[in-house]
Design a protein around this motif. Structure first.
Motif, PDB file in Angstrom:
ATOM      1  N   ALA A 185     -22.876  53.207   3.848  1.00 43.29           N
ATOM      2  CA  ALA A 185     -22.776  53.812   5.182  1.00 43.29           C
ATOM      3  C   ALA A 185     -24.181  54.077   5.722  1.00 43.29           C
ATOM      4  CB  ALA A 185     -21.985  55.115   5.099  1.00 43.29           C
ATOM      5  N   PRO A 186     -24.340  54.148   7.060  1.00 43.59           N
ATOM      6  CA  PRO A 186     -25.664  54.391   7.628  1.00 43.59           C
ATOM      7  C   PRO A 186     -26.330  55.639   7.050  1.00 43.59           C
ATOM      8  CG  PRO A 186     -24.125  53.772   9.347  1.00 43.59           C
ATOM      9  CD  PRO A 186     -23.316  53.951   8.095  1.00 43.59           C
ATOM     10  N   SER A 187     -27.478  55.442   6.437  1.00 42.14           N
ATOM     11  CA  SER A 187     -28.263  56.554   5.872  1.00 42.14           C
ATOM     12  C   SER A 187     -29.654  56.029   5.570  1.00 42.14           C
ATOM     13  CB  SER A 187     -27.617  57.080   4.582  1.00 42.14           C
ATOM     14  OG  SER A 187     -27.776  56.162   3.520  1.00 42.14           O
ATOM     15  N   LEU A 188     -30.626  56.910   5.566  1.00 40.73           N
ATOM     16  CA  LEU A 188     -31.979  56.493   5.225  1.00 40.73           C
ATOM     17  C   LEU A 188     -32.038  55.989   3.792  1.00 40.73           C
ATOM     18  CD1 LEU A 188     -34.234  59.205   6.917  1.00 40.73           C
ATOM     19  CD2 LEU A 188     -33.833  56.854   7.642  1.00 40.73           C
ATOM     20  N   ALA A 189     -31.181  56.531   2.918  1.00 41.33           N
ATOM     21  CA  ALA A 189     -31.186  56.113   1.513  1.00 41.33           C
ATOM     22  C   ALA A 189     -30.857  54.630   1.366  1.00 41.33           C
ATOM     23  CB  ALA A 189     -30.187  56.950   0.710  1.00 41.33           C
ATOM     24  N   GLY A 190     -29.963  54.130   2.220  1.00 44.22           N
ATOM     25  CA  GLY A 190     -29.581  52.721   2.159  1.00 44.22           C
ATOM     26  C   GLY A 190     -30.461  51.811   3.001  1.00 44.22           C
ATOM     27  N   GLY A 191     -31.408  52.387   3.728  1.00 42.07           N
ATOM     28  CA  GLY A 191     -32.285  51.579   4.560  1.00 42.07           C
ATOM     29  C   GLY A 191     -31.583  51.094   5.817  1.00 42.07           C
ATOM     30  N   GLY A 227     -16.343  60.803 -12.894  1.00 36.71           N
ATOM     31  CA  GLY A 227     -15.203  61.196 -12.073  1.00 36.71           C
ATOM     32  C   GLY A 227     -15.107  60.476 -10.747  1.00 36.71           C
ATOM     33  N   ARG A 228     -16.268  60.194 -10.114  1.00 37.56           N
ATOM     34  CA  ARG A 228     -16.214  59.507  -8.820  1.00 37.56           C
ATOM     35  C   ARG A 228     -15.643  58.103  -8.977  1.00 37.56           C
ATOM     36  NH1 ARG A 228     -16.511  62.686  -5.760  1.00 37.56           N
ATOM     37  NH2 ARG A 228     -18.681  63.190  -5.268  1.00 37.56           N
ATOM     38  N   ARG A 229     -16.012  57.430 -10.057  1.00 30.46           N
ATOM     39  CA  ARG A 229     -15.488  56.085 -10.286  1.00 30.46           C
ATOM     40  C   ARG A 229     -13.994  56.116 -10.597  1.00 30.46           C
ATOM     41  NH1 ARG A 229     -19.242  53.912 -14.817  1.00 30.46           N
ATOM     42  NH2 ARG A 229     -19.840  56.100 -15.048  1.00 30.46           N
ATOM     43  N   MET A 230     -13.566  57.128 -11.343  1.00 30.95           N
ATOM     44  CA  MET A 230     -12.135  57.260 -11.627  1.00 30.95           C
ATOM     45  C   MET A 230     -11.368  57.487 -10.338  1.00 30.95           C
ATOM     46  SD  MET A 230     -12.455  59.583 -15.095  1.00 30.95           S
ATOM     47  CE  MET A 230     -10.721  59.475 -15.567  1.00 30.95           C
ATOM     48  N   TRP A 231     -11.860  58.411  -9.534  1.00 29.79           N
ATOM     49  CA  TRP A 231     -11.227  58.689  -8.240  1.00 29.79           C
ATOM     50  C   TRP A 231     -11.202  57.432  -7.374  1.00 29.79           C
ATOM     51  CZ3 TRP A 231     -13.551  58.276  -3.414  1.00 29.79           C
ATOM     52  CH2 TRP A 231     -12.808  58.784  -2.333  1.00 29.79           C
ATOM     53  N   GLY A 232     -12.347  56.717  -7.310  1.00 31.07           N
ATOM     54  CA  GLY A 232     -12.451  55.541  -6.457  1.00 31.07           C
ATOM     55  C   GLY A 232     -11.521  54.421  -6.871  1.00 31.07           C
ATOM     56  N   ALA A 233     -11.419  54.179  -8.182  1.00 27.93           N
ATOM     57  CA  ALA A 233     -10.552  53.108  -8.659  1.00 27.93           C
ATOM     58  C   ALA A 233      -9.085  53.439  -8.431  1.00 27.93           C
ATOM     59  CB  ALA A 233     -10.813  52.856 -10.138  1.00 27.93           C
ATOM     60  N   TYR A 234      -8.703  54.675  -8.710  1.00 29.40           N
ATOM     61  CA  TYR A 234      -7.314  55.073  -8.467  1.00 29.40           C
ATOM     62  C   TYR A 234      -6.976  54.973  -6.978  1.00 29.40           C
ATOM     63  CZ  TYR A 234      -6.301  56.743 -13.199  1.00 29.40           C
ATOM     64  OH  TYR A 234      -6.044  56.821 -14.548  1.00 29.40           O
ATOM     65  N   GLN A 235      -7.919  55.356  -6.134  1.00 30.08           N
ATOM     66  CA  GLN A 235      -7.675  55.285  -4.692  1.00 30.08           C
ATOM     67  C   GLN A 235      -7.408  53.844  -4.254  1.00 30.08           C
ATOM     68  OE1 GLN A 235     -10.874  55.531  -1.805  1.00 30.08           O
ATOM     69  NE2 GLN A 235      -9.894  57.309  -0.889  1.00 30.08           N
ATOM     70  N   MET A 236      -8.108  52.888  -4.877  1.00 27.44           N
ATOM     71  CA  MET A 236      -7.984  51.494  -4.472  1.00 27.44           C
ATOM     72  C   MET A 236      -6.665  50.865  -4.889  1.00 27.44           C
ATOM     73  SD  MET A 236     -11.864  50.017  -4.926  1.00 27.44           S
ATOM     74  CE  MET A 236     -11.496  48.449  -4.102  1.00 27.44           C
ATOM     75  N   VAL A 237      -5.918  51.524  -5.767  1.00 24.99           N
ATOM     76  CA  VAL A 237      -4.577  51.023  -6.111  1.00 24.99           C
ATOM     77  C   VAL A 237      -3.498  51.951  -5.548  1.00 24.99           C
ATOM     78  CG1 VAL A 237      -5.349  49.767  -8.143  1.00 24.99           C
ATOM     79  CG2 VAL A 237      -4.613  52.159  -8.397  1.00 24.99           C
ATOM     80  N   GLY A 238      -3.882  52.731  -4.531  1.00 30.63           N
ATOM     81  CA  GLY A 238      -2.910  53.530  -3.802  1.00 30.63           C
ATOM     82  C   GLY A 238      -2.542  54.847  -4.437  1.00 30.63           C
ATOM     83  N   HIS A 281     -14.098  46.414  -9.205  1.00 36.87           N
ATOM     84  CA  HIS A 281     -15.378  46.359  -9.916  1.00 36.87           C
ATOM     85  C   HIS A 281     -16.571  46.267  -8.965  1.00 36.87           C
ATOM     86  CE1 HIS A 281     -14.176  46.434 -14.069  1.00 36.87           C
ATOM     87  NE2 HIS A 281     -13.297  45.477 -13.898  1.00 36.87           N
ATOM     88  N   ARG A 282     -16.317  45.871  -7.714  1.00 37.34           N
ATOM     89  CA  ARG A 282     -17.393  45.771  -6.727  1.00 37.34           C
ATOM     90  C   ARG A 282     -17.473  46.986  -5.808  1.00 37.34           C
ATOM     91  NH1 ARG A 282     -15.398  39.728  -5.976  1.00 37.34           N
ATOM     92  NH2 ARG A 282     -16.949  38.656  -7.282  1.00 37.34           N
ATOM     93  N   SER A 283     -16.657  47.969  -6.053  1.00 39.97           N
ATOM     94  CA  SER A 283     -16.554  49.086  -5.114  1.00 39.97           C
ATOM     95  C   SER A 283     -17.832  49.915  -5.039  1.00 39.97           C
ATOM     96  CB  SER A 283     -15.390  49.999  -5.508  1.00 39.97           C
ATOM     97  OG  SER A 283     -15.401  51.178  -4.715  1.00 39.97           O
ATOM     98  N   THR A 284     -18.242  50.200  -3.809  1.00 41.77           N
ATOM     99  CA  THR A 284     -19.303  51.180  -3.547  1.00 41.77           C
ATOM    100  C   THR A 284     -18.733  52.275  -2.627  1.00 41.77           C
ATOM    101  OG1 THR A 284     -20.144  49.842  -1.710  1.00 41.77           O
ATOM    102  CG2 THR A 284     -21.176  49.524  -3.869  1.00 41.77           C
ATOM    103  N   TYR A 285     -17.406  52.466  -2.729  1.00 44.07           N
ATOM    104  CA  TYR A 285     -16.671  53.522  -2.015  1.00 44.07           C
ATOM    105  C   TYR A 285     -16.656  53.329  -0.499  1.00 44.07           C
ATOM    106  CZ  TYR A 285     -17.908  55.512  -6.548  1.00 44.07           C
ATOM    107  OH  TYR A 285     -18.131  55.700  -7.889  1.00 44.07           O
ATOM    108  N   LYS A 286     -16.577  52.072  -0.073  1.00 37.50           N
ATOM    109  CA  LYS A 286     -16.578  51.768   1.359  1.00 37.50           C
ATOM    110  C   LYS A 286     -15.459  52.515   2.077  1.00 37.50           C
ATOM    111  CE  LYS A 286     -16.455  47.923   4.646  1.00 37.50           C
ATOM    112  NZ  LYS A 286     -16.398  46.456   4.816  1.00 37.50           N
ATOM    113  N   GLY A 287     -15.807  53.087   3.223  1.00 33.04           N
ATOM    114  CA  GLY A 287     -14.817  53.769   4.051  1.00 33.04           C
ATOM    115  C   GLY A 287     -14.448  55.155   3.575  1.00 33.04           C
TER     116      GLY A 287
END
Length: 406
Positions: A160-166, A101-112, A147-153
């Motif tokens: 985004a800044p987090s200990l998980a991402g170092g 679901g997150r990928r579906m949401w993210g891809a749809y968001q990227m096409v407005g 295809h490269r989306s990591t949900y930026k922004g």
């Protein structure tokens, strides 16, 4: 898994195709739904076809077993109305909630297109449509970015800044090992995933003089360059038809992209800008080449000229990816930022990360107070000695040598 959710296209039609084994294990239950010319659909490791209409043969195709098996097992009755294929036959999301679901949401968001990010159960609740019409026409480069989306922004931004991402914000979250199993939990599933074997974008174009184009990206979309191939090419360059995940090879396009991605993790928030610049440069040049050759071929009709241009472009891209890895290693080795005219820039770590890891609670400054000055030749103190702290050790030696009184 035991089922597949696929896309099938040609210059005139696009279909979503779902298939799974029937109870006998000797045949299949399948359904297909047409996607209209303006449609945009997202398939993310899960079925998406909902109500299937056996009477609408222009838009639906299906096996007889779709309704037969559902009725036999008590999953559906004709009195229920149209059968919801996903609700009846899908096992829901793989691995964890939001995996699809997150990928579906993210891809749809990227096409407005704005759809809910939250839901209860994607299998039983039709949160996202089978397809929708984007806010604007979608280009090949738009598809590369998706295809490269990591949900930026977004609230789910993996970089985004987090200990998980170092300290340098890598969006990569490695596949679970023993510790993850012991602790329990899950990471968000990005669209752009480090362990992807390949990604592709197809252009099935009506009236294209040179035919359809496959944009193929070996390894993760985050580090790859989408490279165009004509469907009618007489051969594929060795870099794209050889190589294996289990054997490293500098002749392989897969390893060229994989290597660049992993080198970028030295200092991701810095290096990804270099990677993206190279991707934009090479992919924009490829788009221009595809369009130009299509126009030119309609006049000269010489496919050998077209093929040579495509093969030369492949060689250029693979060579540039290997060069990029060397450039990244030079630029970000050993924690520095190295540029030809500005070497060994000490950029350190981000302030937020230093606060999080307790940097200020580390060892204190040295306890010895430096002395102020060097002895005078006649054994008396320098006239400024009463106004400055005394220097010791290396600091005293530096002051002594600077004074040149020896």
């Amino acid at each position: 898994g035991t089922s597949e959710s696929l896309r099938v296209t040609d210059p005139n039609d696009a279909w979503i195709f779902h298939v799974l084994p029937d109870p006998t294990g000797k045949s299949a239950i399948w359904a297909a739904q047409r996607v209209p010319e303006t449609g945009f659909a997202v398939l993310a490791n899960m079925f998406v076809i909902r109500e299937v209409d056996p009477n609408d043969k222009d838009n639906f195709l299906m096996s007889e077993s779709v309704h037969k098996v559902a009725q036999e097992y008590g999953w559906w009755s004709p009195s229920d109305g149209l059968l919801d294929f996903t609700k009846v036959y899908s096992d829901g999301e793989y691995s964890h909630k939001y995996y699809s679901g997150r990928r579906m949401w993210g891809a749809y968001q990227m096409v407005g297109l704005d759809f809910p990010a939250e839901y209860t159960d994607l299998q039983s609740d039709p949160v996202y449509p089978v397809y929708a019409t984007p806010a604007k026409k979608v280009s090949p480069q738009d598809m590369f970015r998706i295809h490269r989306s990591t949900y930026k922004g977004t609230p789910y931004d993996l970089a985004a800044p987090s200990l998980a991402g170092g300290p340098f914000g890598t969006p990569d979250r490695w596949k679970a090992g023993p510790a993850e199993v012991k602790v329990g939990g899950n990471w968000e599933r990005a669209i752009g995933l480090y362990r992807t074997s390949d990604t592709y974008v197809t252009q099935s174009k009506v009236g294209a003089s040179t035919g359809g184009v496959l944009w193929f990206g070996p390894a993760s979309a985050l580090g790859t360059v989408f490279t165009p191939f004509l469907v009618g090419l007489s051969d594929i360059p060795a870099s794209f038809r050889s190589g294996h995940h289990s054997v490293f090879s500098r002749e392989s396009a897969f390893w060229a992209a994989c290597y660049a991605h992993n080198i970028a993790n030295l200092k991701w928030s810095y290096a990804i800008k270099d990677v993206q610049a190279r991707q934009d440069q090479l992919e924009s040049a490829s788009v221009e080449m595809v369009n130009r050759l299509e126009d030119e071929f309609s006049f000269h009709m010489d496919m050998s000229v077209v093929e040579k241009s495509y093969v030369d472009n492949v060689d250029k891209i693979v060579s540039s990816l290997w060069s990029l890895s060397d450039e990244l290693m030079f630029k970000y080795a050993s924690g520095f930022v190295n540029e030809v005219d500005n070497m060994s820039q000490m950029v350190g770590y981000p302030e937020w990360w230093l606060e999080k890891v307790g940097f200020k609670d580390g060892p204190p400054p040295p306890p010895t107070k430096p002395k102020c000055c060097h002895p005078s030749p006649n054994g008396e103190h320098d006239r400024h000695s009463d106004q400055q702290d005394m220097l010791t050790g290396k600091a005293a030696m530096r002051q002594f040598l600077r004074a040149g009184t020896y």
